[in-house]
Design a protein around this motif. Structure first.
Motif, PDB file in Angstrom:
ATOM      1  N   HIS A 175       4.876 -33.161  82.411  1.00 10.67           N
ATOM      2  CA  HIS A 175       4.461 -32.287  83.509  1.00 10.67           C
ATOM      3  C   HIS A 175       3.208 -31.505  83.164  1.00 10.67           C
ATOM      4  N   ASP A 176       3.231 -30.796  82.048  1.00  6.67           N
ATOM      5  CA  ASP A 176       2.158 -29.857  81.727  1.00  6.67           C
ATOM      6  C   ASP A 176       0.835 -30.560  81.425  1.00  6.67           C
ATOM      7  N   ILE A 177       0.880 -31.674  80.709  1.00  3.75           N
ATOM      8  CA  ILE A 177      -0.357 -32.387  80.379  1.00  3.75           C
ATOM      9  C   ILE A 177      -1.055 -32.832  81.658  1.00  3.75           C
ATOM     10  N   ASN A 178      -0.293 -33.346  82.609  1.00  7.20           N
ATOM     11  CA  ASN A 178      -0.891 -33.826  83.852  1.00  7.20           C
ATOM     12  C   ASN A 178      -1.331 -32.695  84.772  1.00  7.20           C
ATOM     13  N   VAL A 179      -0.525 -31.641  84.847  1.00  5.46           N
ATOM     14  CA  VAL A 179      -0.935 -30.505  85.680  1.00  5.46           C
ATOM     15  C   VAL A 179      -2.254 -29.928  85.177  1.00  5.46           C
ATOM     16  N   GLN A 180      -2.413 -29.881  83.853  1.00  4.87           N
ATOM     17  CA  GLN A 180      -3.628 -29.306  83.278  1.00  4.87           C
ATOM     18  C   GLN A 180      -4.877 -30.072  83.733  1.00  4.87           C
ATOM     19  N   TRP A 181      -4.867 -31.402  83.613  1.00  8.50           N
ATOM     20  CA  TRP A 181      -6.094 -32.122  83.958  1.00  8.50           C
ATOM     21  C   TRP A 181      -6.289 -32.225  85.461  1.00  8.50           C
ATOM     22  N   ILE A 182      -5.197 -32.358  86.213  1.00  5.83           N
ATOM     23  CA  ILE A 182      -5.340 -32.471  87.667  1.00  5.83           C
ATOM     24  C   ILE A 182      -5.908 -31.184  88.249  1.00  5.83           C
TER      25      ILE A 182
END
Length: 321
Positions: A175-182
């Motif tokens: 969740h967090d890795i993807n939320v960060q870049w998006i």
């Protein structure tokens, strides 16, 4: 010799944690000095945060989790060292800073060698912990008595990216890795939330896969998913790598492994949807065999509002072209 702080148990927990932090930071300071960087342990979080681009003092305080006065102090020290510089901000009352050329060089050196070494040393110290928290603190202290963070970091050898399979304990990383870049470039869409908040139901149970890449001393630094969208079609999706891993080729390692997994799963077609803003990622996709495809755009592109690039995996022949 008696240990007054240790003997007082939880009553002196704050003092004990402060003492432990000082020992850990002393080892890190020695390792930083050996690397030839004129920095302090307290500077590292600012350096890591600014690798992603310019930020205001308030933004730095939020992402690092310390007070604005503390951030301002570190920023002032780094500015004197020529590591960061002020940049124009839309609101003249707001201070915005970014890494200088020297700062980027220092950050890359820290990310590819220094941080992994210190991280590996810390992992070694806590590797055999078990039992009550106070007993774990005592075990950490004994481990540091045997060899400091600096000594352990000196013998550490960064490298050796490792692939990890999905487990529920890694759902937060996904969740967090993807939320960060998006969110750094776009807004989260409903389809993003559905997948990121329900990875098992939306990815795994329908027949897909989620992979992670782990770097020594840094932990899980990247993730990528294969989402089944038809009888044999799969979308390569939700691929992101933390800024802390930039320079380690973690993205290429992860993408190559995900493509191999897709082949093993009989993916046909294997495709992805992205945006032209993600130029570095598109270059990597092209390098590993994806080609731009109008048919994929017409069939699947409407899934994301931000999608203006659709690519189809063309195989090894494309990589050799």
């Amino acid at each position: 010799m008696d240990d007054v702080i240790g003997d007082m148990g939880p009553s002196f927990l704050g003092s004990r944690l402060k003492r432990l932090a000082e020992r850990m930071q002393a080892g890190a300071m020695s390792t930083i000095a050996d690397a030839g960087l004129p920095l302090q342990p307290g500077h590292m979080a600012v350096l890591a945060a600014l690798r992603g681009g310019a930020m205001t003092i308030g933004q730095l305080a939020r992402v690092i989790g310390i007070s604005q006065p503390g951030i301002t102090r570190s920023v002032g020290q780094l500015a004197k060292l020529g590591i960061i510089a002020d940049v124009h901000a839309a609101d003249q009352r707001t201070r915005c800073v970014e890494l200088t050329t020297a700062g980027h060089a220092a950050a890359e050196r820290a990310a590819t060698d220094l941080w992994p070494r210190i991280g590996m040393a810390a992992e070694e110290v806590i590797a055999n912990l078990s039992g009550p928290f106070m007993a774990q603190l005592a075990a950490i202290e004994r481990a540091l008595d045997e060899a400091s963070i600096a000594e352990r970091a000196a013998r550490a050898e960064p490298g050796g990216l490792r692939l990890r399979e999905y487990e529920d304990a890694l759902a937060r990383d996904f969740h967090d890795i993807n939320v960060q870049w998006i969110t750094s470039m776009f807004s989260l869409e409903r389809t993003d939330r559905e997948v990121l908040e329900n990875p098992r139901a939306r990815i795994l149970e329908p027949g897909g896969a989620i992979l992670f890449v782990e770097a020594p001393g840094l932990g899980v630094v990247g993730t990528c998913a294969l989402q089944k969208t038809g009888a044999s079609s799969f979308e390569l999706t939700k691929m992101g790598v933390r800024e802390s891993a930039r320079g380690l080729k973690a993205g290429e390692f992860l993408l190559d492994a995900t493509i191999a997994r897709a082949k093993a799963m009989g993916a046909d077609p294997l495709y992805l949807l992205t945006n032209q803003k993600c130029a570095a990622a598109i270059h990597l996709y092209e390098k590993l065999g994806f080609v731009h495809d109008a048919g994929i755009m017409a069939q699947f592109g409407a899934r994301y509002e931000r999608c203006d690039v659709a690519m189809l995996y063309a195989g090894d022949r494309q990589k050799e072209a």
